[in-house]
Scaffold this active site. Structure first.
Site, PDB file in Angstrom:
ATOM      1  N   CYS A  54      -6.216 -21.047  29.507  1.00 55.07           N
ATOM      2  CA  CYS A  54      -5.420 -19.887  29.738  1.00 55.07           C
ATOM      3  C   CYS A  54      -5.477 -19.364  31.343  1.00 55.07           C
ATOM      4  CB  CYS A  54      -6.081 -18.662  28.915  1.00 55.07           C
ATOM      5  SG  CYS A  54      -7.947 -18.482  29.114  1.00 55.07           S
ATOM      6  N   GLU A  93      -6.547 -11.525  24.081  1.00 51.63           N
ATOM      7  CA  GLU A  93      -6.316 -12.481  25.313  1.00 51.63           C
ATOM      8  C   GLU A  93      -5.070 -13.292  24.904  1.00 51.63           C
ATOM      9  OE1 GLU A  93      -5.911 -15.257  27.498  1.00 51.63           O
ATOM     10  OE2 GLU A  93      -8.039 -15.866  27.034  1.00 51.63           O
TER      11      GLU A  93
END
Length: 503
Positions: A300, A263
């Site tokens: 994020c 990720e």
């Protein structure tokens, strides 16, 4: 209880140190010496994990569920100490760490409940058809089985929920996979105390100690050794695009390539549609500011880009600027992250056509809000404007028309999230944008902000590259367990040889 880090590695139930050390760099308080991870530690941990797999990988779902719950209890028993060391190392406020600890223990318990249900096994059975013509059909049964030892990389921005006992570790252990964690050097003491909790749970549940090992960070070499070790069967990673891509390439170059579930972050664009802006533009701008600055922008899912029609830009700018102006500089996770943030802000500020709305100055380890605006033509002509700036920076892209807004949507690479701010009258434009956005992102929102990722069955935290390296996976939610499983078909096996879950 007061926790004093010793800076060692946990290898198969034993705390060990090496010959080299590095110094921690806490946001406050005294630094301490930490043993530097080495290839020998990786090899010992991987071999122990492989040995543990022969029992743990074939253990019952109930025993694994009890282990996950025991980890959650051991973490909670250390709650005050985890908050204290975490705050010193990261500069995160205690309330944030306590909330993150709750999320960490919550997802451990969520996976315990998930595997008890058994639905994740995807069990299928096609009974034998001995009389079928022209050929009989054999008896075929299918279920998901764990892949083997998994490597997990702790994240810098979530010292608990995406780190030692975070979602990657929880889902791998739930699947039946032993785990080797490379801790993040930004919070070695926090990693150590959580590793201690997992080791205690393994002992209490009489599980092979090789089921979990923790190797302190401090060097890129230990990460490379971990993903290339022949006994590691999959990798979970949360971090930067550069580091993630380097590790992904190593996984692909192995003699036997393995899946790398990285990720890697995103700019998480928001599209502010005309009727919604006309009705509540200042409110949307203020909400954007709050999302941008949450946790000093170190998420994020931080919505770094917003797109609006040029004629409506002023409303968003005024709302965002008013909300950002009182926000002062705050401590960031590391000096390196703060330096990267300042460099990213300078890159945006120097780009053609970019206009400053609000800028700020701050010290070495601090971050403060920055807000810029750029016209759609300049945005479309400069790919660098689409790159993530990790921190509280917003870029408002003004589209000359609805057609250009659609063109801007098409220009984005893979994202973790994409958002539509809309009213009912915006539905026709939203219908045009949605097919584009769902190809770009793993999660599409309406009238919200993407910071804050719910841990549940339906969540997808991933997306097309470069948001993640596997668009079919998620690192949050119960579907994350699929990353560490593979289907096995059993043909004509007698029932006394079939796995218990198939009988």
């Amino acid at each position: 209880m007061t926790f004093n880090p010793h800076g060692k590695h946990l290898i198969a139930g034993e705390w060990v140190a090496g010959e080299a050390f590095f110094s921690s760099a806490p946001a406050s308080g005294a630094a301490h010496q930490v043993s530097l991870g080495a290839e020998a530690h990786v090899d010992g941990a991987a071999r122990a994990a492989e040995e543990a797999f022969w029992s743990y990988g074939y253990s019952s779902r109930e025993s694994r569920a009890q282990f996950l719950e025991a980890i959650a209890e051991a973490i909670e028993a250390r709650g005050a100490d985890i908050t204290a060391i975490g705050a010193r190392e990261t500069g995160l406020p205690p309330a944030r760490l306590e909330g993150e600890r709750g999320r960490t223990t919550g997802q451990l318990r969520l996976f315990a409940a998930h595997i008890r249900k058994g639905e994740y096994l995807d069990r299928r059975h096609d009974p034998a058809l001995p009389d079928r013509q022209p050929l009989p059909r054999p008896d075929l049964r299918l279920m998901q089985r764990p892949v083997g030892p998994v490597a997990v990389f702790g994240a810098s921005n979530f010292p608990l929920a995406f780190s030692v006992a975070g979602g990657d570790t929880a889902s791998a252990l739930a699947a039946g996979c032993p785990v080797v964690v490379k801790g993040h050097e930004a919070h070695p003491g926090t990693g150590e105390i959580v590793a201690e909790a997992i080791a205690e749970a393994a002992r209490a549940c009489a599980i092979h100690p090789g089921v979990f090992s923790f190797i302190q960070g401090g060097s890129r070499e230990v990460g490379a050794a971990l993903v290339t070790h022949p006994l590691i069967r999959a990798v979970g990673f949360t971090g930067s695009l550069g580091a993630g891509r380097a590790l992904f390439d190593l996984c692909m170059r192995r003699p036997e390539p393995i899946p790398f579930f990285g990720e890697l972050g995103a700019v998480n664009p928001m599209f502010l549609l005309p009727e919604a802006v006309a009705a509540r533009g200042a409110q949307i701008g203020a909400g954007w500011a709050g999302s941008l600055t949450m946790g000093v922008g170190q998420f994020c899912t931080n919505p770094g880009i917003a797109v609006v029609l040029s004629a409506q830009a002023r409303t968003i700018i005024e709302g965002a600027r008013a909300a950002l102006a009182p926000v002062g500089a705050q401590v960031m996770l590391t000096e390196g992250i703060a330096a990267s943030y300042r460099a990213g802000a300078a890159r945006i500020a120097d780009a053609k056509g970019v206009r400053e709305v609000l800028t700020s100055m701050c010290s070495a380890r601090e971050g403060a809000p920055n807000l810029f605006v750029v016209q759609g033509d300049d945005w479309l002509g400069n790919h660098l404007l689409r790159e993530e700036v990790f921190g509280p920076l917003g870029l408002l892209v003004t589209a000359a028309s609805v057609e250009q807004m659609v063109e801007i949507a098409r220009s984005f690479e893979g994202q973790l999230t994409a958002t539509l701010h809309m009213d009912d009258a915006d539905a026709p434009l939203a219908a045009r944008l949605l097919p584009i956005l769902e190809r770009k992102a793993g999660r599409v929102l309406a009238n919200g902000f993407p910071t804050g990722v719910e841990v549940c069955d339906a969540m997808v935290h991933g997306g097309p590259y470069p948001a993640s390296t596997n668009f079919g996976a998620t690192s949050v939610g119960t579907m994350a367990i699929r990353r560490f499983l593979r289907p096995v078909c059993y043909q004509n096996l007698p029932e006394n040889l079939l796995p218990e879950d198939l009988c």
